[in-house]
Design a protein around this motif. Structure first.
Motif, mmCIF file in Angstrom:
data_model
loop_
_atom_site.group_PDB
_atom_site.id
_atom_site.type_symbol
_atom_site.label_atom_id
_atom_site.label_comp_id
_atom_site.label_asym_id
_atom_site.label_seq_id
_atom_site.Cartn_x
_atom_site.Cartn_y
_atom_site.Cartn_z
ATOM 1 N N GLY A 64 0.796 -1.218 0.000
ATOM 2 C CA GLY A 64 0.000 0.000 0.000
ATOM 3 C C GLY A 64 0.831 1.271 0.000
ATOM 4 O O GLY A 64 0.288 2.364 -0.194
ATOM 5 N N ARG A 65 2.141 1.144 0.202
ATOM 6 C CA ARG A 65 3.019 2.319 0.229
ATOM 7 C C ARG A 65 4.045 2.299 -0.902
ATOM 8 O O ARG A 65 4.421 3.358 -1.413
ATOM 9 C CB ARG A 65 3.752 2.401 1.577
ATOM 10 C CG ARG A 65 2.838 2.506 2.772
ATOM 11 C CD ARG A 65 3.624 2.802 4.056
ATOM 12 N NE ARG A 65 4.556 1.741 4.395
ATOM 13 C CZ ARG A 65 5.869 1.922 4.517
ATOM 14 N NH1 ARG A 65 6.411 3.128 4.335
ATOM 15 N NH2 ARG A 65 6.656 0.910 4.869
ATOM 16 N N PHE A 66 4.520 1.114 -1.255
ATOM 17 C CA PHE A 66 5.553 0.972 -2.281
ATOM 18 C C PHE A 66 4.954 0.365 -3.541
ATOM 19 O O PHE A 66 4.033 -0.464 -3.467
ATOM 20 C CB PHE A 66 6.675 0.049 -1.794
ATOM 21 C CG PHE A 66 7.558 0.612 -0.703
ATOM 22 C CD1 PHE A 66 7.225 1.762 -0.015
ATOM 23 C CD2 PHE A 66 8.745 -0.025 -0.372
ATOM 24 C CE1 PHE A 66 8.029 2.275 0.986
ATOM 25 C CE2 PHE A 66 9.577 0.466 0.622
ATOM 26 C CZ PHE A 66 9.207 1.608 1.301
ATOM 27 N N THR A 67 5.507 0.748 -4.697
ATOM 28 C CA THR A 67 5.094 0.181 -5.977
ATOM 29 C C THR A 67 6.326 -0.140 -6.799
ATOM 30 O O THR A 67 7.158 0.734 -7.040
ATOM 31 C CB THR A 67 4.209 1.154 -6.761
ATOM 32 O OG1 THR A 67 3.053 1.499 -5.979
ATOM 33 C CG2 THR A 67 3.744 0.512 -8.063
ATOM 34 N N ILE A 68 6.415 -1.399 -7.230
ATOM 35 C CA ILE A 68 7.513 -1.821 -8.097
ATOM 36 C C ILE A 68 7.021 -1.820 -9.543
ATOM 37 O O ILE A 68 5.866 -2.155 -9.824
ATOM 38 C CB ILE A 68 8.041 -3.218 -7.680
ATOM 39 C CG1 ILE A 68 9.312 -3.572 -8.446
ATOM 40 C CG2 ILE A 68 6.964 -4.283 -7.858
ATOM 41 C CD1 ILE A 68 9.993 -4.844 -7.933
ATOM 42 N N SER A 69 7.900 -1.423 -10.450
ATOM 43 C CA SER A 69 7.555 -1.434 -11.870
ATOM 44 C C SER A 69 8.823 -1.692 -12.669
ATOM 45 O O SER A 69 9.928 -1.636 -12.127
ATOM 46 C CB SER A 69 6.911 -0.111 -12.293
ATOM 47 O OG SER A 69 7.791 0.980 -12.066
ATOM 48 N N ARG A 70 8.655 -1.951 -13.950
ATOM 49 C CA ARG A 70 9.810 -2.222 -14.804
ATOM 50 C C ARG A 70 9.600 -1.634 -16.177
ATOM 51 O O ARG A 70 8.455 -1.526 -16.643
ATOM 52 C CB ARG A 70 10.081 -3.730 -14.888
ATOM 53 C CG ARG A 70 8.995 -4.534 -15.555
ATOM 54 C CD ARG A 70 9.275 -6.041 -15.409
ATOM 55 N NE ARG A 70 10.499 -6.408 -16.089
ATOM 56 C CZ ARG A 70 11.206 -7.510 -15.789
ATOM 57 N NH1 ARG A 70 10.801 -8.330 -14.834
ATOM 58 N NH2 ARG A 70 12.326 -7.783 -16.457
ATOM 59 N N ASP A 71 10.689 -1.285 -16.820
ATOM 60 C CA ASP A 71 10.687 -0.797 -18.192
ATOM 61 C C ASP A 71 11.720 -1.629 -18.941
ATOM 62 O O ASP A 71 12.934 -1.387 -18.819
ATOM 63 C CB ASP A 71 11.027 0.699 -18.230
ATOM 64 C CG ASP A 71 10.950 1.288 -19.619
ATOM 65 O OD1 ASP A 71 11.106 0.537 -20.609
ATOM 66 O OD2 ASP A 71 10.748 2.516 -19.730
#
Length: 112
Positions: A64-71
Motif C-alpha cells: 500500500g506504500r511501495f510500488t515496483i515497476s519495470r521498463d
C-alpha cells in the motif's frame, strides 16, 4: 553484469522517493526482478518483486506504500516509495531473480 541503483536520499517521515536500477550486461526482459533492503545490524529482506510479465508481490511492511515497476526497453526496475517511515531506512538493492548478481545499492534514510 552491472546493477546501477540510484535515487536514494534523506527524507522526513511521510515523504517519498523513487529508486531506479539499471541492469547492464544481461537480458533484462527474461528475468523477474526483486528489490531488497538491509537496515543497519539487520539481515537483508525482500521488499518487492516483479515477474517477467509484471505480476507484483510485496512484503507486508510496505504493502500500500511501495510500488515496483519495470521498463524492459530501458532495462530498468523502479521502486516508488510513498509514506516513508523511519523503519524503511537502509540500503536498497535490486536483484535479478535466480542469479547471484547484486549491486552496491542505494541508501535511503528516513528521519522522524
Amino acid at each position: 553484469v552491472q546493477l546501477q541503483a540510484s535515487g536514494g536520499g534523506s527524507v522526513q517521515a511521510g515523504g517519498s522517493l523513487k529508486l531506479s536500477c539499471k541492469v547492464i550486461g544481461m537480458n533484462f526482459s527474461i528475468f523477474g526482478m526483486d528489490w531488497y533492503r538491509q537496515a543497519p545490524g539487520k539481515e537483508r529482506e525482500m521488499v518487492a518483486t516483479i515477474a517477467v510479465r509484471g505480476t507484483q508481490n510485496y512484503a507486508d511492511s510496505v504493502k500500500g506504500r511501495f510500488t515496483i515497476s519495470r521498463d524492459n526497453a530501458r532495462r530498468t526496475v523502479y521502486l516508488q516509495m510513498n509514506s516513508l517511515k523511519p523503519e524503511d531506512t537502509g540500503f536498497y538493492f535490486c536483484h535479478p531473480q535466480s542469479t547471484a548478481y547484486w549491486g552496491q545499492g542505494t541508501l535511503v534514510t528516513v528521519s522522524s
